[in-house]
Design a protein around this motif. Structure first.
Motif, PDB file in Angstrom:
ATOM      1  N   LEU A  17      56.702  -8.903 -22.276  1.00 29.84           N
ATOM      2  CA  LEU A  17      57.799  -7.938 -22.286  1.00 29.84           C
ATOM      3  C   LEU A  17      58.154  -7.529 -23.716  1.00 29.84           C
ATOM      4  O   LEU A  17      58.403  -6.351 -23.996  1.00 29.84           O
ATOM      5  CB  LEU A  17      59.024  -8.533 -21.592  1.00 29.84           C
ATOM      6  N   SER A  74      59.568  -3.729 -23.243  1.00 27.84           N
ATOM      7  CA  SER A  74      59.957  -3.313 -21.896  1.00 27.84           C
ATOM      8  C   SER A  74      60.770  -4.410 -21.232  1.00 27.84           C
ATOM      9  O   SER A  74      60.599  -5.601 -21.520  1.00 27.84           O
ATOM     10  CB  SER A  74      58.703  -3.010 -21.062  1.00 27.84           C
ATOM     11  N   ALA A  89      55.184  -3.487 -18.122  1.00 24.29           N
ATOM     12  CA  ALA A  89      54.582  -4.123 -19.291  1.00 24.29           C
ATOM     13  C   ALA A  89      53.123  -4.479 -19.026  1.00 24.29           C
ATOM     14  O   ALA A  89      52.254  -4.283 -19.888  1.00 24.29           O
ATOM     15  CB  ALA A  89      55.377  -5.365 -19.674  1.00 24.29           C
ATOM     16  N   ALA A  96      55.384  -5.236 -25.164  1.00 25.75           N
ATOM     17  CA  ALA A  96      55.427  -3.893 -24.585  1.00 25.75           C
ATOM     18  C   ALA A  96      56.769  -3.212 -24.804  1.00 25.75           C
ATOM     19  O   ALA A  96      56.923  -2.037 -24.445  1.00 25.75           O
ATOM     20  CB  ALA A  96      55.130  -3.967 -23.086  1.00 25.75           C
TER      21      ALA A  96
END
Length: 341
Positions: A231, A236, A242, A234
């Protein structure tokens, strides 16, 4: 399905050679209250920047046990226990803890020939506080490990391994970061694969742009992450988003999800395995490291994604069932019993 690591057209001397921190782990039981008083974030890794601070924290530990550690070193020790041919490159000092590390990793069946460094600082140590729920909170003094120079790399060793495995923890200091970049170049020039583990959200917060650049430049063939690390990489808050983002950028993505098991994505194909059941979680130290060992062993043996994930889950379950980050059971027999080969 044959793995991309297992290539019958050549017979490398080593399945995996890793570059990582050469650390001696010191583990002690602790409490949530102690962690709070000391300002530690439970389950995380923090750096200790001075020998004096490391000594002061060590003095506050209860009775402990010593064992050679370090993320990538744990992984190659696991690989050797499974029967893979493994080597390690990492810097220790010419001191007692350096001798402990070298003895332990060689006794585990791993090739280790990096010359010790004279003078200060001392060999790296990781003070690990294990709470009753098995969570480990690590405080690492990197010591000599952060002075691994590119000149210490064994070019022939790296070139004669099917895969080079790198740990994100070692990316923090400048000198070993340069050594790891050189290791990637050596492996690439020899036509070998490169695997990289993100290691900790802490590492991504400091070096996420570097990691993303390595991935974007196509220098990582296998990327290991846990859910939180994925996470963060990414940027995200959504796991599936992700996975989709990162899996599109690396040939093989492997993500561990604690009690939810693990997934791997390759060429748009996604497989998942459940976590192996155990009676009690004793200490999560090294769970991700040994998962990586199991997965890489499966790949080196020509196993598919699902079987490789299964071996990884078996190894992770074994390591969290006892204190310490090195296997205590016959891993070959354990895998044979549960996987069948």
């Amino acid at each position: 399905m044959t793995s991309p690591i297992h290539d019958p057209s050549y017979d490398p001397s080593y399945d995996v050679v890793a570059i990582g921190n050469a650390i001696v782990d010191i583990l002690s039981q602790s409490t949530d209250e102690f962690l709070a008083v000391e300002g530690m974030t439970k389950g995380s890794m923090a750096l200790v920047f001075s020998p004096a601070d490391a000594d002061a924290l060590y003095a506050k530990m209860g009775p402990g046990t010593e064992a050679s550690g370090g993320s990538a070193a744990n992984t190659v020790a696991g690989l050797a226990a499974l029967g893979s041919k493994a080597g390690f490159i990492g810097q220790v000092a010419d001191d007692q803890l350096g001798e402990v590390f070298a003895h332990d990793i060689r006794a585990a069946g791993v090739h280790f020939a990096t010359a010790p460094r004279t003078g200060e600082p001392t060999t790296a140590r990781c003070l690990i506080f294990v709470t009753p729920d098995g969570q480990r909170t690590m405080n690492t003094f990197l010591g000599a490990s952060q002075y691994l120079p590119a000149t210490a790399l064994d070019h022939a060793l790296i070139a004669d391994a099917a895969i080079l495995y790198l740990e994100g923890y070692l990316w923090d200091p400048e000198e070993p970061r340069a050594a790891m970049r050189e290791g990637i170049r050596i492996a690439r020039d020899a036509g070998r694969k490169v695997a990289f583990t993100l290691s900790d959200v802490f590492c991504i917060s400091r070096h996420g742009d570097d990691f993303r650049a390595l991935i974007a430049d196509g220098l990582v063939d296998i990327l290991f992450a846990n859910e939180n690390e994925l996470l963060a990489l990414a940027d995200s808050g959504d796991f599936e988003a992700a996975v989709a983002t990162v899996a599109a950028q690396v040939p093989t993505l492997v993500v561990t999800r604690s009690e939810q098991g693990a997934i791997a994505v390759r060429d748009g194909r996604r497989v998942a395995v459940a976590a192996e059941p155990i009676d009690r979680v004793v200490d999560t130290t090294g769970a991700g490291d040994l998962f990586a060992a199991g997965f890489l062993h499966g790949q080196a043996q020509g196993q598919g994604l699902e079987a490789s994930l299964k071996i990884g889950a078996i190894c992770a379950a074994e390591i969290i069932s006892h204190y310490g980050a090195r296997p205590m059971h016959d891993m070959k027999a354990l895998v044979a019993e549960k996987v069948g080969r």
